[in-house]
Design a protein around this motif. Structure first.
Motif, PDB file in Angstrom:
ATOM      1  N   ARG A 151       0.694  -1.273  -0.120  1.00 10.92           N
ATOM      2  CA  ARG A 151      -0.088  -0.001  -0.004  1.00 10.92           C
ATOM      3  C   ARG A 151       0.922   1.279   0.040  1.00 10.92           C
ATOM      4  O   ARG A 151       0.453   2.399  -0.723  1.00 10.92           O
ATOM      5  CB  ARG A 151      -1.030  -0.149   1.272  1.00 10.92           C
ATOM      6  CG  ARG A 151      -1.915   1.173   1.263  1.00 10.92           C
ATOM      7  CD  ARG A 151      -2.989   0.986   2.326  1.00 10.92           C
ATOM      8  NE  ARG A 151      -3.882   0.053   2.122  1.00 10.92           N
ATOM      9  CZ  ARG A 151      -4.616  -0.277   2.988  1.00 10.92           C
ATOM     10  NH1 ARG A 151      -5.084   0.225   4.096  1.00 10.92           N
ATOM     11  NH2 ARG A 151      -5.810  -1.278   2.405  1.00 10.92           N
ATOM     12  N   PRO A 152       1.956   1.516   0.927  1.00  8.53           N
ATOM     13  CA  PRO A 152       2.862   2.486   0.935  1.00  8.53           C
ATOM     14  C   PRO A 152       3.935   2.474  -0.093  1.00  8.53           C
ATOM     15  O   PRO A 152       5.038   2.930   0.329  1.00  8.53           O
ATOM     16  CB  PRO A 152       3.102   2.562   2.258  1.00  8.53           C
ATOM     17  CG  PRO A 152       3.150   1.370   2.709  1.00  8.53           C
ATOM     18  CD  PRO A 152       2.405   0.559   1.965  1.00  8.53           C
ATOM     19  N   PHE A 153       3.913   1.639  -1.024  1.00  9.01           N
ATOM     20  CA  PHE A 153       5.192   1.446  -1.836  1.00  9.01           C
ATOM     21  C   PHE A 153       5.873   2.912  -2.449  1.00  9.01           C
ATOM     22  O   PHE A 153       6.946   2.978  -2.281  1.00  9.01           O
ATOM     23  CB  PHE A 153       5.157   0.459  -2.877  1.00  9.01           C
ATOM     24  CG  PHE A 153       6.355   0.208  -3.742  1.00  9.01           C
ATOM     25  CD1 PHE A 153       7.275  -0.505  -2.993  1.00  9.01           C
ATOM     26  CD2 PHE A 153       6.351   0.499  -5.069  1.00  9.01           C
ATOM     27  CE1 PHE A 153       8.420  -0.799  -3.934  1.00  9.01           C
ATOM     28  CE2 PHE A 153       7.651   0.376  -5.681  1.00  9.01           C
ATOM     29  CZ  PHE A 153       8.632  -0.458  -4.861  1.00  9.01           C
ATOM     30  N   GLU A 154       5.047   3.758  -2.516  1.00 10.98           N
ATOM     31  CA  GLU A 154       5.551   4.893  -3.085  1.00 10.98           C
ATOM     32  C   GLU A 154       6.392   5.682  -2.211  1.00 10.98           C
ATOM     33  O   GLU A 154       7.468   6.159  -2.339  1.00 10.98           O
ATOM     34  CB  GLU A 154       4.572   6.040  -3.570  1.00 10.98           C
ATOM     35  CG  GLU A 154       5.176   7.105  -4.273  1.00 10.98           C
ATOM     36  CD  GLU A 154       3.850   8.259  -4.801  1.00 10.98           C
ATOM     37  OE1 GLU A 154       4.313   8.957  -5.476  1.00 10.98           O
ATOM     38  OE2 GLU A 154       2.762   7.968  -4.260  1.00 10.98           O
ATOM     39  N   GLN A 155       5.960   5.631  -0.806  1.00  8.82           N
ATOM     40  CA  GLN A 155       6.424   6.014   0.221  1.00  8.82           C
ATOM     41  C   GLN A 155       7.980   5.535   0.738  1.00  8.82           C
ATOM     42  O   GLN A 155       8.877   6.001   0.901  1.00  8.82           O
ATOM     43  CB  GLN A 155       5.874   6.261   1.525  1.00  8.82           C
ATOM     44  CG  GLN A 155       4.596   7.296   1.270  1.00  8.82           C
ATOM     45  CD  GLN A 155       3.750   7.037   0.560  1.00  8.82           C
ATOM     46  OE1 GLN A 155       3.228   5.991   0.397  1.00  8.82           O
ATOM     47  NE2 GLN A 155       3.189   8.273  -0.363  1.00  8.82           N
ATOM     48  N   VAL A 156       7.864   4.095   0.456  1.00  7.94           N
ATOM     49  CA  VAL A 156       8.946   3.285   0.947  1.00  7.94           C
ATOM     50  C   VAL A 156      10.091   3.741  -0.297  1.00  7.94           C
ATOM     51  O   VAL A 156      11.303   3.751   0.047  1.00  7.94           O
ATOM     52  CB  VAL A 156       8.648   1.810   0.818  1.00  7.94           C
ATOM     53  CG1 VAL A 156       9.872   1.050   0.674  1.00  7.94           C
ATOM     54  CG2 VAL A 156       7.728   1.262   1.803  1.00  7.94           C
ATOM     55  N   LYS A 157       9.706   3.764  -1.511  1.00  6.91           N
ATOM     56  CA  LYS A 157      10.451   4.164  -2.657  1.00  6.91           C
ATOM     57  C   LYS A 157      11.216   5.406  -2.527  1.00  6.91           C
ATOM     58  O   LYS A 157      12.454   5.655  -2.766  1.00  6.91           O
ATOM     59  CB  LYS A 157       9.858   3.955  -3.885  1.00  6.91           C
ATOM     60  CG  LYS A 157      10.577   4.605  -5.292  1.00  6.91           C
ATOM     61  CD  LYS A 157       9.645   4.362  -6.432  1.00  6.91           C
ATOM     62  CE  LYS A 157      10.391   5.068  -7.588  1.00  6.91           C
ATOM     63  NZ  LYS A 157       9.303   5.013  -8.828  1.00  6.91           N
ATOM     64  N   LEU A 158      10.471   6.320  -2.166  1.00  8.33           N
ATOM     65  CA  LEU A 158      10.650   8.017  -2.268  1.00  8.33           C
ATOM     66  C   LEU A 158      11.449   8.599  -0.846  1.00  8.33           C
ATOM     67  O   LEU A 158      12.303   8.939  -0.628  1.00  8.33           O
ATOM     68  CB  LEU A 158       9.666   8.844  -2.686  1.00  8.33           C
ATOM     69  CG  LEU A 158       9.396   8.571  -4.168  1.00  8.33           C
ATOM     70  CD1 LEU A 158       8.227   9.358  -4.740  1.00  8.33           C
ATOM     71  CD2 LEU A 158      10.507   8.648  -5.160  1.00  8.33           C
ATOM     72  N   ASP A 159      10.341   8.192   0.107  1.00  5.35           N
ATOM     73  CA  ASP A 159      10.829   8.751   1.363  1.00  5.35           C
ATOM     74  C   ASP A 159      12.095   8.174   2.290  1.00  5.35           C
ATOM     75  O   ASP A 159      12.658   8.748   2.938  1.00  5.35           O
ATOM     76  CB  ASP A 159       9.470   8.520   2.556  1.00  5.35           C
ATOM     77  CG  ASP A 159       8.460   9.391   2.148  1.00  5.35           C
ATOM     78  OD1 ASP A 159       8.558  10.161   0.859  1.00  5.35           O
ATOM     79  OD2 ASP A 159       7.397   9.405   2.475  1.00  5.35           O
ATOM     80  N   LEU A 160      11.974   6.701   1.797  1.00  9.21           N
ATOM     81  CA  LEU A 160      13.264   6.165   2.501  1.00  9.21           C
ATOM     82  C   LEU A 160      14.209   6.062   1.370  1.00  9.21           C
ATOM     83  O   LEU A 160      15.503   6.605   1.667  1.00  9.21           O
ATOM     84  CB  LEU A 160      13.085   4.611   2.889  1.00  9.21           C
ATOM     85  CG  LEU A 160      11.932   4.588   4.069  1.00  9.21           C
ATOM     86  CD1 LEU A 160      11.413   3.281   4.156  1.00  9.21           C
ATOM     87  CD2 LEU A 160      12.456   5.219   5.313  1.00  9.21           C
ATOM     88  N   GLY A 161      13.887   5.507   0.140  1.00  4.30           N
ATOM     89  CA  GLY A 161      15.044   4.995  -0.868  1.00  4.30           C
ATOM     90  C   GLY A 161      15.679   6.523  -1.220  1.00  4.30           C
ATOM     91  O   GLY A 161      16.755   6.789  -1.386  1.00  4.30           O
ATOM     92  N   HIS A 162      14.585   7.206  -1.843  1.00  2.00           N
ATOM     93  CA  HIS A 162      15.344   8.397  -2.389  1.00  2.00           C
ATOM     94  C   HIS A 162      15.869   9.418  -1.525  1.00  2.00           C
ATOM     95  O   HIS A 162      16.944   9.964  -1.955  1.00  2.00           O
ATOM     96  CB  HIS A 162      14.074   9.194  -3.192  1.00  2.00           C
ATOM     97  CG  HIS A 162      14.582  10.394  -3.755  1.00  2.00           C
ATOM     98  ND1 HIS A 162      15.186  10.223  -5.026  1.00  2.00           N
ATOM     99  CD2 HIS A 162      13.904  11.786  -4.007  1.00  2.00           C
ATOM    100  CE1 HIS A 162      15.703  11.514  -5.697  1.00  2.00           C
ATOM    101  NE2 HIS A 162      14.888  12.415  -4.928  1.00  2.00           N
ATOM    102  N   GLN A 163      15.465   9.566  -0.367  1.00  2.00           N
ATOM    103  CA  GLN A 163      16.318  10.392   0.475  1.00  2.00           C
ATOM    104  C   GLN A 163      17.312   9.635   1.432  1.00  2.00           C
ATOM    105  O   GLN A 163      18.014  10.295   1.910  1.00  2.00           O
ATOM    106  CB  GLN A 163      15.260  10.724   1.775  1.00  2.00           C
ATOM    107  CG  GLN A 163      14.018  11.715   1.372  1.00  2.00           C
ATOM    108  CD  GLN A 163      13.227  12.205   2.410  1.00  2.00           C
ATOM    109  OE1 GLN A 163      13.315  13.537   2.623  1.00  2.00           O
ATOM    110  NE2 GLN A 163      12.397  11.541   2.986  1.00  2.00           N
ATOM    111  N   ASP A 164      17.479   8.354   0.817  1.00  2.00           N
ATOM    112  CA  ASP A 164      18.636   7.733   1.323  1.00  2.00           C
ATOM    113  C   ASP A 164      18.851   7.826   2.935  1.00  2.00           C
ATOM    114  O   ASP A 164      19.852   7.937   3.589  1.00  2.00           O
ATOM    115  CB  ASP A 164      20.115   8.138   0.796  1.00  2.00           C
ATOM    116  CG  ASP A 164      21.050   7.141   1.220  1.00  2.00           C
ATOM    117  OD1 ASP A 164      20.884   6.060   1.033  1.00  2.00           O
ATOM    118  OD2 ASP A 164      22.537   7.694   0.823  1.00  2.00           O
TER     119      ASP A 164
END
Length: 303
Positions: free
Chosen positions: A81-94
């Protein structure tokens, strides 16, 4: 015996006492297990309600302040459900966090398909830099939870299940374990599927490796096993079939080999049933596994 999820709240509550960086973020699910911990650490046990995108976003924000967030809910609500946040909030922000799921692929059949997540590991595997633990016993879950929280600021996924092997193994959060040695193929059993695999391969001349950390994939252990057992490899995973076939192929890229990926099938099972019935329907019971492994590897019985 208690379940892996039974261990989650007590273990993480102790980690809250031991490490001032640890903060727990919940989305309603599992909040009762942290009642006492919240009294002791009201600023480090946070319940955002049934808002899974906020769960991940809040965790990422806490990580940006230097804390070590532990995020928990059912796998379908934590990864899908929150994959976009996993991708961006965690991954993109490192920034890192520890995602701890429950319900696995079909631990609660009565909850329906909304509460099933056979594709969680495959989905996270589209992102870079994730460590993924799949314990097969409550004691292993405790070890891997502690390992995950202590892993600096890494991105870690810990997949908990009600399914369990009968006994614990000495897992270290890195390597596959050699449980049985043979000469007619290698079977990699992941997490709670070790016991069905051991039953299925009883008397067959195959090597059995036990994997509780599936990313990074232990290519060294697989290559070493194939040196004596041959290069027919069967992966038995408690999530989407074929999730790790690419990793196994990469590990053996320079030698002729065959890989068979067994796991949860893609078709949706539209009846509730029981966990055992789902296992059988996906061919993950010991009898089905024995037939499929023996046919693929041509594994003879040991003399």
């Amino acid at each position: 015996m208690d379940t892996m999820r039974d261990r989650f709240a007590p273990v993480v509550s102790r980690l809250l006492d031991e490490d001032p960086r640890v903060v727990v973020v919940l989305a309603e699910i599992g909040k009762d297990g942290f009642t006492e911990a919240r009294r002791r650490h009201p600023d480090r046990v946070i319940n955002v309600g049934i808002r899974e995108q906020l769960l991940v976003g809040a965790g990422a924000g806490l990580a940006l302040t230097g804390l070590r967030p532990v995020l928990h809910t059912f796998a379908s609500f934590l990864v899908e459900r929150p994959f976009e946040q996993v991708k961006l909030d965690l991954g993109h922000q490192d920034v890192g966090a520890v995602l701890v799921s429950a319900a696995a692929s079909f631990d609660w059949p009565a909850g329906g398909y909304t509460h099933m997540s056979p594709g969680d590991v495959a989905l996270l595997d589209t992102l870079d830099g994730w460590t993924m633990h799949v314990p097969g016993h409550p004691d292993e879950a405790e070890t891997l939870l502690r390992h995950a929280v202590a892993a600096g600021d890494d991105k870690v996924y810990v997949r908990l299940s009600v399914q369990s092997n009968a006994r614990r193994r000495a897992v270290d959060g890195e390597r596959f374990l050699t449980v049985r040695e043979g000469r007619a193929g290698v079977v990699v059993a992941v997490g709670p599927l070790l016991d069905p695999v051991l039953e299925a391969t009883e008397g067959l001349d195959v090597t059995v490796l036990y994997a509780t950390t599936v990313r990074p994939f232990d290519a060294v252990a697989l290559r070493r096993a194939t040196e004596t057992a041959g290069t027919d490899v069967v992966l038995v995973e408690p999530y989407l079939a074929g999730t790790s076939t690419a990793a196994a192929n990469d590990a053996l890229h320079d030698v002729p080999h065959r890989v068979l990926g067994l796991g949860v099938g893609r078709p949706e099972l539209r009846r509730y049933g029981s966990v055992d019935e789902h296992m059988a329907a996906h061919g993950l019971d010991a009898g089905s596994l024995r037939q499929r492994i023996a046919e693929f590897a041509g594994a003879p019985a040991r003399a």
